[in-house]
Design a protein around this motif. Sequence first.
Motif, PDB file in Angstrom:
ATOM      1  N   ALA B 189       0.851  -1.174   0.129  1.00 55.80           N
ATOM      2  CA  ALA B 189       0.139   0.072  -0.023  1.00 55.80           C
ATOM      3  C   ALA B 189       0.905   1.236   0.095  1.00 55.80           C
ATOM      4  O   ALA B 189       0.607   2.149  -0.688  1.00 55.80           O
ATOM      5  N   LEU B 195      -0.490   8.399   0.433  1.00 56.98           N
ATOM      6  CA  LEU B 195      -1.760   9.256   1.013  1.00 56.98           C
ATOM      7  C   LEU B 195      -2.826   8.254   1.442  1.00 56.98           C
ATOM      8  O   LEU B 195      -3.310   8.208   2.616  1.00 56.98           O
ATOM      9  N   GLY B 196      -2.959   7.334   0.533  1.00 58.98           N
ATOM     10  CA  GLY B 196      -4.002   6.249   0.550  1.00 58.98           C
ATOM     11  C   GLY B 196      -3.815   5.336   1.697  1.00 58.98           C
ATOM     12  O   GLY B 196      -4.583   5.042   2.260  1.00 58.98           O
ATOM     13  N   ALA B 197      -2.293   4.932   2.034  1.00 61.97           N
ATOM     14  CA  ALA B 197      -1.989   4.173   3.237  1.00 61.97           C
ATOM     15  C   ALA B 197      -2.416   4.761   4.211  1.00 61.97           C
ATOM     16  O   ALA B 197      -2.758   4.119   5.217  1.00 61.97           O
ATOM     17  N   GLN B 198      -1.873   6.256   4.544  1.00 62.89           N
ATOM     18  CA  GLN B 198      -2.317   6.834   5.773  1.00 62.89           C
ATOM     19  C   GLN B 198      -3.842   6.898   5.836  1.00 62.89           C
ATOM     20  O   GLN B 198      -4.176   6.605   7.107  1.00 62.89           O
ATOM     21  N   ALA B 199      -4.647   7.062   4.872  1.00 62.68           N
ATOM     22  CA  ALA B 199      -6.077   7.039   5.035  1.00 62.68           C
ATOM     23  C   ALA B 199      -6.667   5.787   5.483  1.00 62.68           C
ATOM     24  O   ALA B 199      -7.691   5.806   5.883  1.00 62.68           O
ATOM     25  N   CYS B 200      -5.936   4.917   5.364  1.00 60.93           N
ATOM     26  CA  CYS B 200      -6.300   3.272   5.735  1.00 60.93           C
ATOM     27  C   CYS B 200      -5.774   3.251   7.099  1.00 60.93           C
ATOM     28  O   CYS B 200      -5.938   2.004   7.655  1.00 60.93           O
ATOM     29  N   GLY B 201      -5.145   4.009   7.696  1.00 54.94           N
ATOM     30  CA  GLY B 201      -4.782   3.906   9.089  1.00 54.94           C
ATOM     31  C   GLY B 201      -3.405   3.025   9.021  1.00 54.94           C
ATOM     32  O   GLY B 201      -2.857   2.547  10.225  1.00 54.94           O
ATOM     33  N   ASP B 203       0.471   2.716   9.646  1.00 52.44           N
ATOM     34  CA  ASP B 203       1.576   3.519  10.223  1.00 52.44           C
ATOM     35  C   ASP B 203       2.889   3.515   9.412  1.00 52.44           C
ATOM     36  O   ASP B 203       3.547   2.587   9.343  1.00 52.44           O
TER      37      ASP B 203
END
Lengths: 257, 326
Positions: B189, B195-201, B203
């Motif tokens: 991810a 950005l997408g990874a951060q939005a999925c929580g 770390d």
Amino acid sequence: MTLLQVRNVTRRFGGLTAVDDVSFDVYEGTVKALIGPNGAGKSTLFNALTGFDRPDEGSVVFEGEELVGRKPREVVRVGLARTFQNTQLFEEMTAGENVMVGSQARQRRGFTTAMLRLPNAVAEDREAREDASRLLRLIGIEEWIDVPAADLPAGIRRLVEIARALATRPRLLLLDEPAAGLNATETRELVQTLFRVRDSGITVVIVEHDMGLVMEVSDEIVVLDRGAKIAEGPPRMIQKDPAVIAAYLGGEVDDDV
Amino acid sequence: MNARTLRALAPLIAVALALIVPLAVSDRFLLKVFTFCGINALVVVGLALLFGYAGQVSLGHAAFMGLGAYTSAYCTVELGWPWLLGFVAAGVVAALGGLILAIPSLRLKGYYLAMATLGFGLLMSLAFIQAEPITGGVDGFSGIPFPSIGPVEFRSASSLYWLVWGAVGIAVLVAHNITSLRPGRAMRALHGSELGAQACGVDIVGVKVRTFVVSALMAGLAGALYAGVVGFISPSLFTLTASITFIAMTIVGGTSSLAGPILAAVALTLVQYSDALIPGLPRETAQTIQSYQEDIYGLAIVLIVIFAPRGLAGLWKRRSAGNEAS
């Protein structure tokens, strides 16, 4: 009940005030739209709500918890999930795998348990997999589950991103221009999905340019112009608001909607 | 046999083939070549996690191998530690190095991260020369004992081969567990969209740091194995060229795959030893191949990047996907 309280949020970039002292409430179980002309500060506000940007002033309170100063991953763990104006899918991963990543927001197992393939890591994996296929089925796109994101049509990409956000089990879903780049059929499917999401008890905040869509789905609308809130109310009222018509909708509002 | 069963059986076949090599190959030098293939494969498994899955480039991986090699040599020769303890120490020191290199990765991306890791590699290869009291400087470090675990000493060519490939097997198992479960999806991810990874929580700091550490650890253990197998190490082994060779193997092998990079590591290692591999090969031809070795690697990267950006693994996946569809 108020789920999200936005109070006096201000964000400046150098001399430009992108978001200027904006306040509003989002009630549980409703759909709230943020509209405004290009450059009105919608996306900046969105980023401030979700931890991707830090406002210079003001507070964002979700169920009594202050969100300003929290990282995006902390915000999503509290229960706010978001999508992006330019879909941020993981292109080499399939639709199903993309949605599985959403489950990470509420999972705990890390590197060590995975390395040793401990039972709870495997169980968590199975749970994420089941969740992903359930969500894709709920949205009606389960036939795309094994297709890499890079090969998905635009409409499906939007829905996959929404499914991924839902996999974090949010209480509040924030959608940044979900209809951008979609054709009429795809927009219909998006509207269906939005209603389904709302009916499942998830509160929605949506930034959108497509006026037809906004008027159809939202319970309340906040209108921004040059960073400031110029109107707030139900769609009928917003359509007739002189300040809104002057700033954004123009004189064509009645023909348009 | 359909593609699905073939894919399920492939790892078993690979393990079986790898195990019987020492029984089929009587030439000790050739067996040593295959052992070197395993050592490089171990580095490349770690690099595949870092680069192929998490999308973080490292042009300094030879430095971790060097850290591991020198740590193991120092601990066994100077401190008189048992080999296994030195081996563990090698892993720990290399992992610490990975932790340090992870710090720039939190701020830098793409070319800038490549430059930072390249700088780290250069710095370390200088350090291996300069830290003479520990490393022996340009003359290198000799007299490193054979690997041993308790009373068992790995002296013969075939036992060293099994030791190295056993380590590769464990590393592959660990790496496979990581990539097939939650951390692997987080890594991919991250590669796809931060950005997408951060939005999925996800770390992202934690994932980057842990991946760098695991990757460096594997390179460090490979270095310790090399020191034990050869008995002599010198700074010329852990240079920028070696780092580039490792990244070349990883690129040729392909993204989001372990089998591809391992295959590429074996194939590109064998290029260096064409004379041992092909019995009747004239000496001059072998020397020509060796002197063009880096050009062959370079050409391999260019061809792969142009014609198969997802590497050998991408070609294989496309083929098997096509078979399943038809």
